[in-house]
Design a protein around this motif. Structure first.
Motif, PDB file in Angstrom:
ATOM      1  N   GLY A  77     -32.674 -91.108  52.948  1.00 52.64           N
ATOM      2  CA  GLY A  77     -34.111 -90.910  52.953  1.00 52.64           C
ATOM      3  C   GLY A  77     -34.910 -92.155  52.630  1.00 52.64           C
ATOM      4  N   THR A  78     -34.246 -93.220  52.220  1.00 57.38           N
ATOM      5  CA  THR A  78     -34.979 -94.434  51.859  1.00 57.38           C
ATOM      6  C   THR A  78     -35.679 -95.039  53.066  1.00 57.38           C
ATOM      7  OG1 THR A  78     -33.434 -94.847  50.058  1.00 57.38           O
ATOM      8  CG2 THR A  78     -34.795 -96.692  50.750  1.00 57.38           C
ATOM      9  N   GLY A  79     -35.096 -94.894  54.229  1.00 57.15           N
ATOM     10  CA  GLY A  79     -35.754 -95.381  55.445  1.00 57.15           C
ATOM     11  C   GLY A  79     -37.101 -94.707  55.666  1.00 57.15           C
ATOM     12  N   THR A 141     -46.326 -87.356  54.916  1.00 52.83           N
ATOM     13  CA  THR A 141     -45.312 -86.470  55.519  1.00 52.83           C
ATOM     14  C   THR A 141     -43.924 -87.105  55.398  1.00 52.83           C
ATOM     15  OG1 THR A 141     -46.963 -85.606  57.045  1.00 52.83           O
ATOM     16  CG2 THR A 141     -44.642 -85.276  57.649  1.00 52.83           C
ATOM     17  N   LEU A 142     -43.822 -88.394  55.664  1.00 51.02           N
ATOM     18  CA  LEU A 142     -42.519 -89.072  55.531  1.00 51.02           C
ATOM     19  C   LEU A 142     -42.026 -89.063  54.088  1.00 51.02           C
ATOM     20  CD1 LEU A 142     -43.112 -92.090  57.918  1.00 51.02           C
ATOM     21  CD2 LEU A 142     -41.589 -90.141  58.306  1.00 51.02           C
ATOM     22  N   LEU A 143     -42.929 -89.249  53.148  1.00 50.95           N
ATOM     23  CA  LEU A 143     -42.527 -89.207  51.736  1.00 50.95           C
ATOM     24  C   LEU A 143     -42.020 -87.811  51.367  1.00 50.95           C
ATOM     25  CD1 LEU A 143     -45.420 -91.267  50.098  1.00 50.95           C
ATOM     26  CD2 LEU A 143     -43.040 -91.989  50.445  1.00 50.95           C
ATOM     27  N   ALA A 144     -42.717 -86.788  51.835  1.00 49.96           N
ATOM     28  CA  ALA A 144     -42.270 -85.412  51.554  1.00 49.96           C
ATOM     29  C   ALA A 144     -40.906 -85.156  52.189  1.00 49.96           C
ATOM     30  CB  ALA A 144     -43.304 -84.418  52.056  1.00 49.96           C
ATOM     31  N   ALA A 145     -40.709 -85.649  53.401  1.00 54.37           N
ATOM     32  CA  ALA A 145     -39.430 -85.456  54.087  1.00 54.37           C
ATOM     33  C   ALA A 145     -38.312 -86.210  53.367  1.00 54.37           C
ATOM     34  CB  ALA A 145     -39.530 -85.930  55.536  1.00 54.37           C
ATOM     35  N   ALA A 146     -38.637 -87.336  52.741  1.00 57.25           N
ATOM     36  CA  ALA A 146     -37.614 -88.121  52.027  1.00 57.25           C
ATOM     37  C   ALA A 146     -37.082 -87.373  50.809  1.00 57.25           C
ATOM     38  CB  ALA A 146     -38.195 -89.483  51.609  1.00 57.25           C
ATOM     39  N   LEU A 147     -37.826 -86.409  50.309  1.00 54.64           N
ATOM     40  CA  LEU A 147     -37.365 -85.633  49.147  1.00 54.64           C
ATOM     41  C   LEU A 147     -36.223 -84.683  49.522  1.00 54.64           C
ATOM     42  CD1 LEU A 147     -40.723 -84.713  47.408  1.00 54.64           C
ATOM     43  CD2 LEU A 147     -39.010 -86.368  46.646  1.00 54.64           C
ATOM     44  N   ALA A 148     -36.174 -84.307  50.787  1.00 50.69           N
ATOM     45  CA  ALA A 148     -35.193 -83.305  51.217  1.00 50.69           C
ATOM     46  C   ALA A 148     -33.787 -83.842  51.228  1.00 50.69           C
ATOM     47  CB  ALA A 148     -35.555 -82.799  52.605  1.00 50.69           C
TER      48      ALA A 148
END
Length: 148
Positions: A77-79, A141-148
């Motif tokens: 998720g770091t990307g 949205t990308l930050l929220a997706a990185a949490l998954a």
């Protein structure tokens, strides 16, 4: 510690997105519907008030995202976090090059000193702001997706 950083970053960026979304789709339409010079005066005041706060918020958000990316460099998720950071950098560049110059002029306008093309300049600011809002929503949205 990383979890706390992720949560703080999501909250700070999310609140920033909410404020900017509200300016674009709630506050400015309300001000535009006011009679005579009330809306222009409201936008000038908003430009002064938010013009003082938002730079700190944008830079603070970018710093938090950079810290998150550095702390989670080898995690999945770091990307997404790095891409979100790039989008936030784009939003800052857009702000400095496109929005701030118009805002700096607009926050000094009164009914007595506003230029003849003030409505065109306000509309141009609005169009640039819509694009900036889309960019920061994408970052959030990308930050929220990185949490998954």
């Amino acid at each position: 510690m990383l979890n706390a950083l992720e949560v703080v970053t999501i909250v700070v960026v999310g609140l920033m997105v909410g404020v900017e979304f509200s300016v674009a789709f709630v506050i400015n339409p309300i001000l535009s519907a006011l009679p005579e010079d009330s809306g222009r005066l409201g936008r000038s005041h908003g430009g002064r008030m938010l013009g003082a706060v938002m730079p700190v918020w944008y830079i603070g958000s970018l710093v938090l995202v950079a810290l998150w990316a550095a702390a989670a460099w080898h995690r999945p998720g770091t990307g997404l976090v790095v891409t979100a950071g790039a989008l936030l950098i784009l939003s800052v560049i857009m702000s400095l090059l496109l929005l701030v110059p118009i805002n700096n002029r607009g926050k000094t306008w009164t009914p007595e000193n506003r230029p003849a093309d003030w409505k065109e300049q306000a509309n141009r600011w609005d169009r640039y702001h819509y694009v900036r809002v889309a960019v920061i929503i994408a970052a959030f949205t990308l930050l929220a997706a990185a949490l998954a």
